[in-house]
Design an enzyme around this catalytic site. Structure first.
Site, short mmCIF file in Angstrom:
data_model
loop_
_atom_site.label_atom_id
_atom_site.label_comp_id
_atom_site.label_asym_id
_atom_site.label_seq_id
_atom_site.Cartn_x
_atom_site.Cartn_y
_atom_site.Cartn_z
N HIS A 42 -13.85 -0.09 34.93
CA HIS A 42 -15.29 -0.78 34.90
C HIS A 42 -15.24 -2.37 34.66
CE1 HIS A 42 -16.90 3.06 35.14
NE2 HIS A 42 -16.29 3.73 33.82
N ASN A 66 -15.94 9.97 43.21
CA ASN A 66 -17.03 9.88 44.20
C ASN A 66 -17.85 8.59 44.00
OD1 ASN A 66 -16.81 12.47 45.18
ND2 ASN A 66 -18.03 13.17 43.56
N THR A 69 -18.62 2.16 38.93
CA THR A 69 -19.59 0.81 38.74
C THR A 69 -18.42 -0.11 38.34
OG1 THR A 69 -21.45 1.97 38.45
CG2 THR A 69 -21.63 -0.73 37.81
N HIS A 153 -17.00 3.92 27.46
CA HIS A 153 -17.66 4.84 28.40
C HIS A 153 -19.05 3.72 29.00
CE1 HIS A 153 -20.03 7.94 30.71
NE2 HIS A 153 -21.28 7.51 29.99
#
Length: 158
Positions: A42, A66, A69, A153
């Site tokens: 990220h 899939n 960001t 996360h």
């Protein structure tokens, strides 16, 4: 009665298998801490084309992810967000270790466009300036000691 029980057991095994696969897709590869894996997935200070940027992630996961960001900021800047007020994670209400950024950052959203083959994952990209929400945890002993709490996360962008 036996066929119904057998069918129920098969369905339960399939469901547990799917949950196990889903859980493993979000786990960091063994050689990385959760914070290191967060950074790989990220953090991208200089925007790259999604198809190129996603190669590193897909290489470790052995599949075409899939969507992803990339925040165009530094790891240290995201660590600072971990110092903001704890909130319930918008995408997972059972977690309360999330933190909302106070400023928008430039980001790139990558979306898998074609049929995925691990040797040729093709992505479209969308640029935006948005706030983000990260989950943070105490650092792993392998993480830099200057950061006692680290992002693990990317929960959502707003």
């Amino acid at each position: 009665m036996v066929p119904k029980l057998f069918t129920s057991q098969i369905c339960l095994l399939l469901l547990l298998g799917l949950l196990g696969v889903e859980g493993s897709l979000h786990a960091a590869p063994q050689k990385f801490t959760r914070a290191q894996w967060f950074s790989i997935q990220h953090i991208q200070t200089t925007p790259l084309r999604c198809t190129n940027a996603m190669r590193a992630i897909n290489k470790y996961q052995h599949r075409c992810k899939n969507q992803n960001t990339f925040l165009h900021t530094t790891f240290a800047a995201v660590v600072n967000v971990c110092g903001n007020t704890n909130i319930t994670c918008p995408r997972n209400a059972s977690l309360n270790n999330c933190h909302h950024s106070r400023v928008q950052v430039p980001l790139t959203y990558c979306n898998l466009t074609g049929p995925p083959t691990i040797t040729n994952c093709v992505y479209s990209s969308t640029q935006a300036n948005m706030f983000y929400v990260v989950a943070c945890d105490n650092r792993d002993q392998r993480d830099p000691p200057q950061y006692p709490v680290v992002p693990v996360h990317l929960d959502t962008t707003i």
